[in-house]
Design an enzyme around this catalytic site. Structure first.
Site: not given
Ligand code: F6R
Length: 254
Positions: A63, A132, A134, A139
């Site tokens: 992303d 949450n 995702h 989301e």
């Molecule tokens: C980032 C992504 C997000 C993260 C998730 C966890 O490329 O795809 O889904 O993997 O938000 O983020 P951290 O590792 O910062 O807790």
């Protein structure tokens, strides 16, 4: 879904790095999907210090924030280059990251799906999970069959990414869909910390639901989830997963 519970964050990164290096060893031209965020930092540190050659590996990513170019210091492009790609001596033609500074998001999304297909599909996709539920920026409520597309971020996610005292850099993102992620041949999810323990319990042991997009991993034929003890602390079958990991019944499994 295979669950591995490691002592702490370092052990999670060590194990995940071994999985990635092993995959590159088996297929030097591996198509590797990268994730951004706090969790993979230790994994990328290990990969860039390893002796494994990544020069034939092809890279995609999950992303990117909308409206920011690859040079922007909060862009995911920048993060991946600084933390990993700049150190691996990979030819630029092997790096296909989503860009946030495109005019036509729908076309960029479509082109990205085509590029993944042209590369032969993703062999190994690295994932993290949001508080949450995702995965990438799918989301809660995202279709579990979704493809790469623009997505509006939730307040919860914006709070997760906001730098102290700063406004979020964007409320929108381009993200691989749950369906795009599920097409990868193998998934490698890493999770650390007590703060993620509730969502870990939900996506591993709860029902498969678009309310917790990570729960779609339950349908994947080859998903490995590596957790530290803190992240695994609310799992009902924690002892069972540990027992399974140390008593693999199939000869030759590691
Ligand atoms: C980032 C992504 C997000 C993260 C998730 C966890 O490329 O795809 O889904 O993997 O938000 O983020 P951290 O590792 O910062 O807790």
């Amino acid at each position: 879904m295979e669950i591995l519970i490691e002592r702490d964050y370092d052990a999670v990164c060590e194990r995940a790095s071994a999985v990635v290096r092993e995959a590159v060893k088996k297929k030097p031209s591996l198509v590797l999907g990268l994730a951004t965020g706090k969790t993979p930092v230790g994994l990328y540190e290990r990969l860039r210090k390893s002796t494994t050659s990544f020069k034939a590996v092809r890279f995609f990513n999950l992303d990117e924030l909308y409206g920011v170019g690859p040079e922007h210091e909060e862009s995911f492009n920048h993060f991946l280059r600084v933390n990993l790609l700049d150190h691996l001596k990979v030819p630029e033609k092997n790096v296909k990251l989503l860009r946030g500074d495109v005019k036509d998001l729908d076309k960029a999304a479509e082109d990205y799906e085509k590029a993944i297909k042209k590369a032969g599909g993703i062999d190994l996709q690295i994932l993290g999970v949001g508080n949450n539920g995702h995965i990438a920026f799918n989301e809660p409520g995202s279709s579990l069959g979704s493809r790469t597309r623009p997505k509006t971020l939730t307040d919860e996610t914006l709070a997760q990414y906001r730098k102290p005292g700063k406004e979020p850099v964007s409320n929108f993102a381009l993200t691989m869909g749950c369906g795009t992620i599920m097409d990868a041949r193998r998934l490698l999810m890493i999770v650390s910390g007590e703060g993620k323990s509730a969502v870990v319990r939900e996506f591993i042991e709860g029902p498969v639901t678009a309310e917790i997009p990570a729960s779609v991993l339950q349908f994947h034929p080859s998903a490995l989830v590596i957790l530290d003890e803190a992240a695994a602390s609310k799992l009902k079958r924690r002892d069972y997963y540990k027992w399974v990991a140390s008593n693999k019944w199939r000869a030759g499994q590691k």
